[in-house]
Each structure stands twice: as structure tokens, then as C-alpha cells.
Design a protein around this motif. Structure first.
Motif, mmCIF file in Angstrom:
data_model
loop_
_atom_site.group_PDB
_atom_site.id
_atom_site.type_symbol
_atom_site.label_atom_id
_atom_site.label_comp_id
_atom_site.label_asym_id
_atom_site.label_seq_id
_atom_site.Cartn_x
_atom_site.Cartn_y
_atom_site.Cartn_z
ATOM 1 N N ALA A 97 0.815 -1.218 0.000
ATOM 2 C CA ALA A 97 0.000 0.000 0.000
ATOM 3 C C ALA A 97 0.846 1.264 0.000
ATOM 4 O O ALA A 97 0.309 2.373 0.024
ATOM 5 N N GLY A 98 2.172 1.120 -0.053
ATOM 6 C CA GLY A 98 3.054 2.285 0.003
ATOM 7 C C GLY A 98 2.911 3.187 -1.199
ATOM 8 O O GLY A 98 2.667 2.735 -2.321
ATOM 9 N N ALA A 99 3.086 4.482 -0.972
ATOM 10 C CA ALA A 99 2.943 5.463 -2.049
ATOM 11 C C ALA A 99 4.162 5.509 -2.953
ATOM 12 O O ALA A 99 4.067 5.946 -4.103
ATOM 13 N N GLY A 100 5.337 5.117 -2.459
ATOM 14 C CA GLY A 100 6.491 4.941 -3.319
ATOM 15 C C GLY A 100 7.327 6.163 -3.610
ATOM 16 O O GLY A 100 8.117 6.146 -4.550
ATOM 17 N N PHE A 101 7.186 7.226 -2.821
ATOM 18 C CA PHE A 101 8.111 8.340 -3.019
ATOM 19 C C PHE A 101 9.167 8.304 -1.917
ATOM 20 O O PHE A 101 8.877 8.068 -0.754
ATOM 21 N N VAL A 102 10.409 8.526 -2.316
ATOM 22 C CA VAL A 102 11.571 8.357 -1.439
ATOM 23 C C VAL A 102 12.374 9.646 -1.482
ATOM 24 O O VAL A 102 12.649 10.182 -2.562
ATOM 25 N N GLY A 103 12.742 10.158 -0.314
ATOM 26 C CA GLY A 103 13.466 11.423 -0.308
ATOM 27 C C GLY A 103 14.263 11.642 0.958
ATOM 28 O O GLY A 103 14.261 10.816 1.877
#
Length: 418
Positions: A47-53
Motif C-alpha cells: 500500500a506504500g505510495a512509493g516516493f523516497v526522499g
């Protein structure tokens, strides 16, 4: 005769935390068995949104250089997966924070520009410059922005499956559809686990990476991790020809985030969230709360339409994904040895950023297990024993203790208390 048998680690949970730990342990020479109650990487990870920062460089004011190191480790790890040929839909799009008002520039953007951990190439943008970077964005809808160019996007479900495949390549045994019901102990030490089918799976140490379900397995140790478990929701539209764009973050709108997904949008904010404690709800692998989805859809449709007008025709039919995330009382992760039981470790408390921090936390925990130290971060920040064994009466008390999400709100609390 010396026993040359490789040490064995049993890990409970095949999400990003458990699989990352498994990969790093296997690379360090451990034999690793991962037990998963369902399918690998199919619960919160999927269910993760998948943006990494680099969230510690201004956005998450309660984090420091240790979290920044975890974040960079995550970016490097996903780049490595991509370079190895795993299709995780990696995109080097960066992260952009938008301000819709001059006050938001003061409250949110300028602190980024002045932050001591700011990346060298991070910078303020005018509305026109932002629109040039963000396909479909109406520059009239914003005042300015701030960009971290090194942020990436991935598909969290695909990354989870890729990590499971990588773990198997590294020699990890993943046993799916095998719930664990009990810790096995001997002479004050964890020596394995008991499955629902009655099988005993033994190891030299046990790692609990069961996310929101971790406390159920910890109950016999006398320790309870300070979690506030929350249903989180996001929406995804059909494609409408949108080009690649950076992940957009709008702090002044309840933490609204927007990113491109397969030519459409995926997005969400706090309106689609609810703590499990509110209704005494169970922690389901894949929650189904259409009321939260509809509330978020109604709230966000006009906002997203104003920002990206071309999205208007597809917003009403956006589909939902929901998962259960676990926030901790100080918004820091929980990873390390459980003091009440030798040989027992935990990695949990995703704080809605497990996709970013999971690879780094897995590396840190593997290093702690193998060598007793992890020099690239400060493990004491995540040690379970930074909290008493049972520090809060319930999950509502955990939520009440959490620092404010935004630094400007934290300052306001201080002022109100004076």
C-alpha cells in the motif's frame, strides 16, 4: 570440534523491513528464514505510495543526520535494485514542496532553504520555474516551491516483490502463509518461533518485523512498543496523458502529496486517515474503509483540480488503496534488541515512511546482529529500550505524545503553553 554451522536468524514478517534485514543478514553470511502470515510484501508494503526522499533535510523537523543517512541508504539501495535489472519503476524526478500562500513560504519553504542538512543542489523556485518542472501544474495556483532534486519515485508493490526475489537469490528461505503465534524461549533467550500449524522454527536469534502486529508477539516479554496504528488511504486515477513530474508535497493542506503514476496521479492527505483506536478497529492486512476514501475524494477533488486542471475528468473515479501504518510516540523508528529477552530483535514503527527508511533500517539491524554496532547511523535513536517497557496506557495516549507533524505547529504549541 568447532561447530562451523552458519548462524541462523528467524525473521517474522516479509514486508520491506523484514526482507531488507534478511538480505543484509544473508550477505553477512547468516542463514535466514522469513515467515510471513500471508503473501510476501502484500500488506502495508503493497500500500506504500512509493516516493523516497531526504525528509530529514527540513521536512521532518524531528529527525536529524542519522535519519538522513537511512534515507540516503534507501535511495542507494533502490538504485542498486534498478541497476540489477529489477523493474521497480524507478524515476529520478526529485521532490518539490509547493506553497500556495506567502505565509506557507515563510512557514515551510524558507526553513528548508536554511536547514543545515540541505542538499547542495536544493533550491527555492518561483511559480513559473515550478510549472516548467511540473507538467500540468497551473502556476497561478501557487506562490513558490522548493526542490530536492535527488528524490526518487518507485512502485512500492513492485519494490517489495523485487526485494523478495533478491532475498531468495541471496539464499533466504521465505515461507509464506505461515502465521507465527508464539516466541520460543530457553534459559532466558529467544530460540525460535511456533507457527499456527504447530511447527517449531529455530534460530540463533529472532527478528520481529511484523509491523502493526508486532506487539501481539511481544506480549509474553512484558514489553509493549508505543504504537499508534492508523488506517492510511491514497487515491489513484486512470491515465490521462500526464508526463513524469516530481513528487509534490503541500504541507499547508494536511500533508497533501501528489505524484504521477502510469500517466495518471496517485495522491492523498490526512483526511483519508483514522487511528484504529477511534473505533477499536482491528489491524487488517488490507483495510476496507470506503467512508475514509469518499471523505478524502470529496475534500481533494477541487484542490487537485485547481493545481492540475487536466486531471479533473478522472478524479471522481480514482481508485483507493489502504493500509495500516504505525506511528511511534517520538516519530522515530524502533529497531534493535529487546532488553527483556536475549536474542530477540525488532524492527518496526514505519511512521508512514517505511519505503524510504526500510533498506537502511534493515542494514542497521543486520549490522547490530552480526557485529554489535552500526557506524553509519546512531542506533541509540531507535533502540526499543529508550522507552519503558509499558510507557503508555493505550494507543490514544501514544498519539497524544507525538511531536507535531510540522515545525510551525510545534512552535505554536510552545507559544500557547507560555
Amino acid at each position: 570440534m568447532t561447530d562451523s554451522r552458519p548462524a541462523t536468524t528467524v525473521i517474522v514478517g516479509a514486508g520491506l523491513f523484514g526482507l531488507s534485514t534478511a538480505v543484509h543478514l544473508a550477505r553477512a553470511g547468516r542463514r535466514v528464514t522469513v515467515l510471513e502470515s500471508g503473501a510476501a510484501a502484500d500488506a502495508t508494503t503493497a500500500a506504500g505510495a512509493g516516493f523516497v526522499g531526504l525528509w530529514a533535510a527540513g521536512y521532518a523537523w524531528y529527525w536529524n543526520a542519522s535519519e538522513l543517512a537511512l534515507e540516503q541508504a534507501g535511495i542507494d539501495f533502490y538504485r542498486g535494485l534498478d541497476a540489477a535489472g529489477y523493474d521497480i519503476a524507478l524515476r529520478d524526478t526529485g521532490n518539490v514542496w509547493l506553497a500556495l500562500t506567502e505565509q506557507a513560504v515563510l512557514d515551510h519553504l524558507l526553513p528548508f532553504a536554511e536547514h543545515p542538512l540541505r542538499p547542495e543542489d536544493a533550491r527555492l523556485l518561483t511559480a513559473v520555474e515550478t510549472a516548467e518542472l511540473v507538467p500540468g501544474l497551473d502556476p497561478e495556483a501557487i506562490v513558490g516551491a522548493f526542490i530536492h532534486p535527488d528524490g526518487i519515485q518507485i512502485s512500492a508493490p513492485d519494490a517489495g516483490l523485487a526485494l523478495a526475489d533478491l532475498a531468495r537469490v541471496e539464499g533466504v528461505e521465505i515461507v509464506e502463509h505461515t502465521p507465527v503465534v508464539e516466541l520460543l524461549t530457553e534459559d532466558g533467550r529467544a530460540v525460535g518461533v511456533l507457527t499456527a500449524a504447530g511447527d517449531r522454527v529455530l534460530g540463533d536469534e529472532v527478528v520481529l518485523a511484523a509491523g502493526s502486529w508486532t506487539n501481539e508477539l511481544l506480549s509474553t516479554t512484558g514489553r509493549e512498543l508505543p504504537f499508534a496504528r492508523v488506517i492510511a488511504s491514497r487515491l489513484t486515477t486512470a491515465p490521462f496523458g500526464l508526463g513524469e513530474l516530481p513528487t509534490l508535497m503541500i504541507p499547508e493542506l494536511g500533508g497533501l502529496w501528489i505524484r504521477e503514476h502510469l500517466g495518471g496521479l496517485t495522491y492523498g492527505n490526512g483526511v483519508g486517515y483514522e487511528a484504529l483506536a477511534v473505533r477499536d478497529s482491528p489491524a487488517e492486512r488490507r483495510p476496507d474503509r470506503p467512508d475514509l476514501v469518499e471523505a478524502m475524494r470529496d475534500h481533494l477533488t477541487p484542490i487537485v483540480t485547481e493545481l492540475i486542471p487536466a486531471a479533473a475528468p478522472v478524479l471522481d473515479a480514482a481508485e483507493a488503496v489502504q493500509g495500516v501504518v504505525s506511528y511511534t510516540a517520538d516519530r522515530r523508528f524502533i529497531a534493535g534488541p529487546i532488553p527483556e529477552l536475549a536474542g530477540l530483535y525488532v524492527v518496526a514503527g514505519d511512521n508512514e515512511s517505511g519505503v524510504t527508511h526500510g533498506p537502511g533500517l534493515g542494514r542497521m539491524l543486520a549490522e547490530l546482529i552480526v557485529t554489535g554496532e552500526s557506524p553509519f547511523v546512531d542506533p541509540s535513536r531507535y533502540a526499543p529500550d529508550r522507552f519503558p517497557a509499558r510507557p503508555f496506557a493505550d494507543e490514544a495516549a501514544v498519539a497524544a505524545a507525538m511531536p507535531a507533524r510540522r515545525e510551525v505547529d510545534a512552535r505554536a504549541r510552545v507559544e500557547q503553553a507560555r
